[in-house]
Write a protein that holds these residues in place. Sequence first.
Motif, PDB file in Angstrom:
ATOM      1  N   TYR A 110       0.831  -1.201   0.000  1.00 30.74           N
ATOM      2  CA  TYR A 110       0.000   0.000   0.000  1.00 30.74           C
ATOM      3  C   TYR A 110       0.870   1.258   0.000  1.00 30.74           C
ATOM      4  O   TYR A 110       0.675   2.164  -0.811  1.00 30.74           O
ATOM      5  CB  TYR A 110      -0.928   0.004   1.218  1.00 30.74           C
ATOM      6  CG  TYR A 110      -1.731   1.274   1.345  1.00 30.74           C
ATOM      7  CD1 TYR A 110      -2.876   1.480   0.589  1.00 30.74           C
ATOM      8  CD2 TYR A 110      -1.321   2.293   2.212  1.00 30.74           C
ATOM      9  CE1 TYR A 110      -3.602   2.658   0.688  1.00 30.74           C
ATOM     10  CE2 TYR A 110      -2.043   3.475   2.325  1.00 30.74           C
ATOM     11  CZ  TYR A 110      -3.180   3.648   1.560  1.00 30.74           C
ATOM     12  OH  TYR A 110      -3.886   4.824   1.652  1.00 30.74           O
ATOM     13  N   PHE A 111       1.843   1.307   0.906  1.00 30.40           N
ATOM     14  CA  PHE A 111       2.684   2.504   1.000  1.00 30.40           C
ATOM     15  C   PHE A 111       3.635   2.640  -0.191  1.00 30.40           C
ATOM     16  O   PHE A 111       3.948   3.751  -0.619  1.00 30.40           O
ATOM     17  CB  PHE A 111       3.475   2.482   2.308  1.00 30.40           C
ATOM     18  CG  PHE A 111       2.619   2.704   3.523  1.00 30.40           C
ATOM     19  CD1 PHE A 111       2.010   3.923   3.741  1.00 30.40           C
ATOM     20  CD2 PHE A 111       2.406   1.682   4.430  1.00 30.40           C
ATOM     21  CE1 PHE A 111       1.202   4.141   4.846  1.00 30.40           C
ATOM     22  CE2 PHE A 111       1.608   1.887   5.550  1.00 30.40           C
ATOM     23  CZ  PHE A 111       0.998   3.119   5.761  1.00 30.40           C
ATOM     24  N   ALA A 112       4.066   1.523  -0.746  1.00 30.64           N
ATOM     25  CA  ALA A 112       5.028   1.570  -1.848  1.00 30.64           C
ATOM     26  C   ALA A 112       4.382   1.884  -3.194  1.00 30.64           C
ATOM     27  O   ALA A 112       4.984   2.564  -4.035  1.00 30.64           O
ATOM     28  CB  ALA A 112       5.769   0.238  -1.944  1.00 30.64           C
ATOM     29  N   HIS A 113       3.165   1.415  -3.426  1.00 32.38           N
ATOM     30  CA  HIS A 113       2.593   1.477  -4.770  1.00 32.38           C
ATOM     31  C   HIS A 113       1.281   2.245  -4.891  1.00 32.38           C
ATOM     32  O   HIS A 113       0.922   2.667  -6.000  1.00 32.38           O
ATOM     33  CB  HIS A 113       2.363   0.050  -5.294  1.00 32.38           C
ATOM     34  CG  HIS A 113       3.552  -0.838  -5.186  1.00 32.38           C
ATOM     35  ND1 HIS A 113       4.752  -0.547  -5.807  1.00 32.38           N
ATOM     36  CD2 HIS A 113       3.753  -2.003  -4.511  1.00 32.38           C
ATOM     37  CE1 HIS A 113       5.627  -1.499  -5.531  1.00 32.38           C
ATOM     38  NE2 HIS A 113       5.052  -2.383  -4.743  1.00 32.38           N
ATOM     39  N   ILE A 114       0.559   2.433  -3.791  1.00 28.37           N
ATOM     40  CA  ILE A 114      -0.820   2.919  -3.886  1.00 28.37           C
ATOM     41  C   ILE A 114      -1.041   4.246  -3.183  1.00 28.37           C
ATOM     42  O   ILE A 114      -1.739   5.123  -3.707  1.00 28.37           O
ATOM     43  CB  ILE A 114      -1.786   1.851  -3.307  1.00 28.37           C
ATOM     44  CG1 ILE A 114      -1.741   0.582  -4.163  1.00 28.37           C
ATOM     45  CG2 ILE A 114      -3.204   2.391  -3.216  1.00 28.37           C
ATOM     46  CD1 ILE A 114      -2.433  -0.615  -3.527  1.00 28.37           C
ATOM     47  N   ASP A 115      -0.477   4.413  -2.012  1.00 28.24           N
ATOM     48  CA  ASP A 115      -0.770   5.548  -1.148  1.00 28.24           C
ATOM     49  C   ASP A 115      -0.622   6.884  -1.862  1.00 28.24           C
ATOM     50  O   ASP A 115       0.432   7.202  -2.415  1.00 28.24           O
ATOM     51  CB  ASP A 115       0.172   5.513   0.064  1.00 28.24           C
ATOM     52  CG  ASP A 115      -0.196   6.523   1.130  1.00 28.24           C
ATOM     53  OD1 ASP A 115      -1.367   6.934   1.177  1.00 28.24           O
ATOM     54  OD2 ASP A 115       0.690   6.887   1.932  1.00 28.24           O
ATOM     55  N   GLY A 116      -1.701   7.678  -1.848  1.00 27.74           N
ATOM     56  CA  GLY A 116      -1.669   9.029  -2.388  1.00 27.74           C
ATOM     57  C   GLY A 116      -1.908   9.157  -3.876  1.00 27.74           C
ATOM     58  O   GLY A 116      -2.088  10.260  -4.386  1.00 27.74           O
ATOM     59  N   LYS A 117      -1.922   8.050  -4.597  1.00 30.84           N
ATOM     60  CA  LYS A 117      -2.074   8.102  -6.052  1.00 30.84           C
ATOM     61  C   LYS A 117      -3.550   8.016  -6.451  1.00 30.84           C
ATOM     62  O   LYS A 117      -4.357   7.444  -5.718  1.00 30.84           O
ATOM     63  CB  LYS A 117      -1.316   6.947  -6.708  1.00 30.84           C
ATOM     64  CG  LYS A 117       0.181   6.995  -6.529  1.00 30.84           C
ATOM     65  CD  LYS A 117       0.833   5.788  -7.187  1.00 30.84           C
ATOM     66  CE  LYS A 117       2.346   5.790  -6.965  1.00 30.84           C
ATOM     67  NZ  LYS A 117       2.983   4.584  -7.524  1.00 30.84           N
ATOM     68  N   PRO A 118      -3.899   8.555  -7.621  1.00 30.87           N
ATOM     69  CA  PRO A 118      -5.232   8.289  -8.150  1.00 30.87           C
ATOM     70  C   PRO A 118      -5.466   6.786  -8.247  1.00 30.87           C
ATOM     71  O   PRO A 118      -4.535   6.014  -8.465  1.00 30.87           O
ATOM     72  CB  PRO A 118      -5.195   8.947  -9.544  1.00 30.87           C
ATOM     73  CG  PRO A 118      -4.176  10.037  -9.402  1.00 30.87           C
ATOM     74  CD  PRO A 118      -3.131   9.466  -8.474  1.00 30.87           C
TER      75      PRO A 118
END
Length: 239
Positions: free
Chosen positions: A50-58
């Motif tokens: 989650y933190f490496a690939h997803i967090d904060g992105k559309p």
Amino acid sequence: MQWDDYDAALFDLDGVLTPTAEVHMRAWERMFTDFLTSRGVSKPYTQADYFAHIDGKPRYEGVAAMLASRDIELPHGSPEDSSSEQTVCGLGNRKNELFTQVLRSEGITAYAGSLALLDHLESRGVAMAVVSSSKNAPEVLAAAGIADRFPVVVDGAVAAQRQLPGKPRPDTYTYAAEQLGVPSSRAVVLEDAISGVQAGAAGDFGLVVGVDRGAGAQALSDQGAEVVVQDLAELIGDR
């Protein structure tokens, strides 16, 4: 924190004002665990993903980044794809369904420290906006009872309508400052995501504040946060 030096505060939503990041994380975990299991992928989905690939992105960008981390290729599809379709958009829509189910069944409460800072800034006449990659931002703000505090909300839907690049580009934050009528150099960006502090650092903002809700203080600092706190109440300078 010397708020006299600034005229606006630009808040990310999930993980900064409300603990919706936890709801998002549960929805992402359920969606990707089911998907990877159905594909027979041996490396399971973890919180680190989650933190490496997803967090904060559309949303769809997060899906694509996560799939790339497992060397999985899927058609992009379109936002109108059903949640059962094996496309990037289909998976993103399935995650959104899960998020909405949890939000409506459990509700959401803003962080106490965040509410304290909002009260403080309102008393000082500091303009405030929400800048979120999520298209669920209005629903989350309403569920938390704080929608009326923000005259400007730049969410994923606004970004798509205005064709604004998402975080880590600074465009959505710059647009929010413009809508408030405040020069970006007089605005503070408050973010808990790596991509969000990168967005703040990439723009001409007066200050970038990292809120460590799990990304790590050092990681936030390394990517552009000039100040890192664990709770927004720490930014009430005259207490």
